[in-house]
Write an enzyme that holds these catalytic residues in place. Structure first.
Site, PDB file in Angstrom:
ATOM      1  CB  THR A 155      53.294   6.101  -8.661  1.00  0.00           C
ATOM      2  OG1 THR A 155      52.918   5.056  -7.772  1.00  0.00           O
ATOM      3  CG2 THR A 155      54.541   5.710  -9.410  1.00  0.00           C
ATOM      4  CE  LYS A 181      55.288   3.328  -6.390  1.00  0.00           C
ATOM      5  NZ  LYS A 181      54.441   2.495  -7.318  1.00  0.00           N
ATOM      6  CB  THR A 192      55.591  -0.709  -9.475  1.00  0.00           C
ATOM      7  OG1 THR A 192      55.479  -1.121 -10.828  1.00  0.00           O
ATOM      8  CG2 THR A 192      57.037  -0.835  -9.035  1.00  0.00           C
ATOM      9  CD  GLU A 278      46.139   3.387  -6.588  1.00  0.00           C
ATOM     10  OE1 GLU A 278      45.177   2.757  -7.028  1.00  0.00           O
ATOM     11  OE2 GLU A 278      47.189   3.587  -7.218  1.00  0.00           O
ATOM     12  CG  ASN A 400      43.554   2.126  -9.663  1.00  0.00           C
ATOM     13  OD1 ASN A 400      44.665   2.117 -10.167  1.00  0.00           O
ATOM     14  ND2 ASN A 400      43.342   2.058  -8.357  1.00  0.00           N
ATOM     15  CB  THR A 405      43.442   9.259 -20.291  1.00  0.00           C
ATOM     16  OG1 THR A 405      42.647   8.753 -19.233  1.00  0.00           O
ATOM     17  CG2 THR A 405      43.527   8.235 -21.378  1.00  0.00           C
TER      18      THR A 405
END
Lengths: 405, 405
Positions: A155, A181, A192, A278, A400, A405
């Site tokens: 992702t 992942k 996840t 991230e 995040n 969107t």
């Protein structure tokens, strides 16, 4: 521990004998170069299976279905997708998961009951089954398809996470390989986590399940978790026995060697997940030693590596060790403040609970390295554990704050 | 509940009768305009006292000393500083805390045993006692010194947090006022929370303690906590009885009225802390209703408001409600997914666990407001609770990656 574990260059989920894998772009995610979002792994013979799943009260039907089928102890294939979590969509979720495994079963020519499923992506959106139906049959399954499978489950990961090793068990070479992942690394289990592992070792099914749980406890469960788990977290191992030999069982040297190699693979995948958090710029490794028990050492190591103030401090290369003490004090474990020693990259900065003279410039400089190690000695007990995480950066916030969107 | 609670314009910790306060710049923090770092509050008569303190295993000796003295049930004054947490400095910490209270006692002409202390700032650094000795006597104590006291305890707060109210109890007007410092708002209790409250009501000491605990449970303990507490968290109330009348006790209408007013003051201060979280641009209010118990409603509300993914979503004005479901599922409370309804600023976005048609633009637009309210109905139980937090922004990371250096 005696097994010699050798890394296999560019190894992954299809490195073990009798496994093929592949992935395609089905259009579930937004397209860009080299994007895959639907993949499969297949064993050419029935395999023993183990699984560890999210404990979240809200579960994706993909997890529900895999849990049920793993309980049978045997499986042949895994189908996985990214871009859609297949979660919180009502009864349609289970219908879609069952159909997706049936399509995969037809493609691999196996029984649908032998196919497991993993999904990751947005919650609250139904799987686009028309796209799955149209594209699943295009998955080319091959020995060298492990990387395409690994890409199919990504992702916000910046790169696929794959590892494979070989080791000798009872004089026979066996291979264990897998992929994962991660991302969403402040509390990664809120994003996840998917990981799939395959091996050509022959392993007794209940021992395989026990090994996987134990490996998860020292790997995926030690990366910055704070008790949170996503709706879709899935870890599955398939052992197809194609390496030959007797079934490996618990309480034997062969069993110990298998456990060690499986744990190694899981730890490497977990560290890759932490490293690729991230926005992350540092891998952080926190070891707590001298605790009263393994359980307490794990609790404290996780608490420290999960502390946002510690994470932000590492990004800022700021040895503000009071934050380590604060996180330790919040972990709930037993210790005396006056017994605590702290080392940053092995530079001793706290002795008996108090700051000691140290070269601050040396610590700051060492924190520029890609890996930062914090070692905390809390007493003279036997408990020792290591946890991994990453630093907290502006990049995390940016990723995040605009995801759906 | 029947008490009419009236806000006092520009009220604070010195609004109640018989209290004076003040603050000075002693040089503990870096100087800039309008900075104070050492303050005092004094009651002109002995006051009943209640206190709630951090449960962290590592405690500042300032907390240790105040806890011990609060147990006596009576106090006259509070001295507080920012810039130094007086924590993890060995036995010197208690020596310094005792000396600081003795200096404050001499300045206010009271017994040192009647003085409480609160500290906030860097851990691992000793209190600069020479500066404290030199400057504490310069604190001007007056009726209008509440704002200077409130400024003395600020760290990364962008403004002082003060509130005072008046209400009638048994036909007599009483005043309750206080101030707080917060910030570090992802998990605020990992940064120090200090709050001090004064009242001229006459309150029976054990009932006062009980009221304070209850008020804390619906206010400071409901702001984005996740179980973490700093080494220095301190909440103290002084009740000096200067309003006259009989001592207020539990199980009476007067006791209920006092509880309501005290809780109001604490909730307002807690909301101000949440609103002023580091880097925050939104106040987030999460209400969970229909839970099986108050305890479960509180657990779930706190879990949702503490979720980093929810916080980042609010910053991004992104109604990605799957994150609310995930946080709810991780809270450990009992509920059926198919009974969950979610409202964002009262716009109904999830019904019976599934996304319903809604005007996404309207939700995004409503999330531009400074306050964002998330209401989650989880069933038909009696449990209902509200928690407060703030969004997660790049600003938080920037502030916390360079704090000590």
């Amino acid at each position: 521990m005696s097994a010699v574990i050798q890394l296999i260059h560019r190894g992954g989920i299809a490195s073990a004998q009798g496994f093929t894998a592949g992935g395609v772009y089905a259009g579930i995610k937004t397209a860009s170069d080299d994007v895959f979002d639907l993949g499969m792994v297949v064993s050419d013979v029935p395999a023993a299976v183990g699984g560890v799943f999210s404990q979240n009260k809200v579960l994706s039907p993909s997890v529900t279905l895999s849990k049920r089928r793993v309980a049978d102890g045997s499986a042949r294939a895994i189908v996985a997708n990214s871009g859609c979590a297949n979660c919180s969509v009502g009864p349609q979720g289970l219908t879609d998961a069952e159909e997706m495994t049936a399509l995969a079963a037809a493609h691999a020519d196996v029984d649908p009951e032998e196919v497991l499923i993993g999904s990751t992506g947005l919650i609250g959106v139904e799987l686009p089954m028309a796209l799955v139906r149209q594209n699943l049959g295009n998955i080319a399954l091959s020995d060298d398809g492990g990387n395409r499978f690994a890409r199919s489950i990504m992702t916000t990961d910046t790169h696929p996470k794959e590892v494979a090793v070989s080791t000798q068990i009872d004089g026979r070479e066996i291979v264990i390989g897998g992929c994962a992942k991660g991302s969403g690394m402040i509390h990664p289990n809120m994003a996840t986590m998917l990981s799939f592992v395959t091996t050509d070792a022959a392993v007794e099914p209940s021992f395989l399940q026990q090994c996987l749980k134990s490996a998860a406890d020292t790997s995926f469960n030690m990366i910055d978790v704070d008790g949170d788990q996503s709706t879709n977290d899935t870890l599955i191992v398939l052992a197809n026995g194609r390496a030959g030999g007797d079934e490996i069982t618990g309480g034997t040297p062969a069993g110990d060697d298998f456990q060690e190699a499986l744990t190694y693979v899981c730890v490497e995948l977990a560290k890759e997940m932490a490293r690729d958090g991230e926005g992350a710029t540092h891998l952080v490794e926190v070891t707590v030693e001298g605790a009263d028990s393994l359980h307490e050492a794990r609790l404290a190591a996780r608490k420290i590596v999960s502390s946002l103030l510690v994470k932000a401090m590492i990004y800022g290369r700021d040895p503000n060790w009071g934050r380590v003490m604060m996180a330790l004090g919040n972990s709930g474990i037993e210790f005396e403040e006056s017994n605590v020693d702290v080392f940053v990259n092995e530079i001793h900065i706290v002795h008996e609970g108090m700051s000691i003279a140290y070269l601050k410039d040396a610590v700051v400089s060492s924190m520029s390295e890609e890996e930062v190690r914090i070692r905390v000695r809390v007493g003279s007990g036997e408990g020792s554990a290591t946890a991994w995480g990453c630093d907290l950066t502006e990049g995390y916030v940016i990723e995040n704050s605009a995801y759906s969107t």
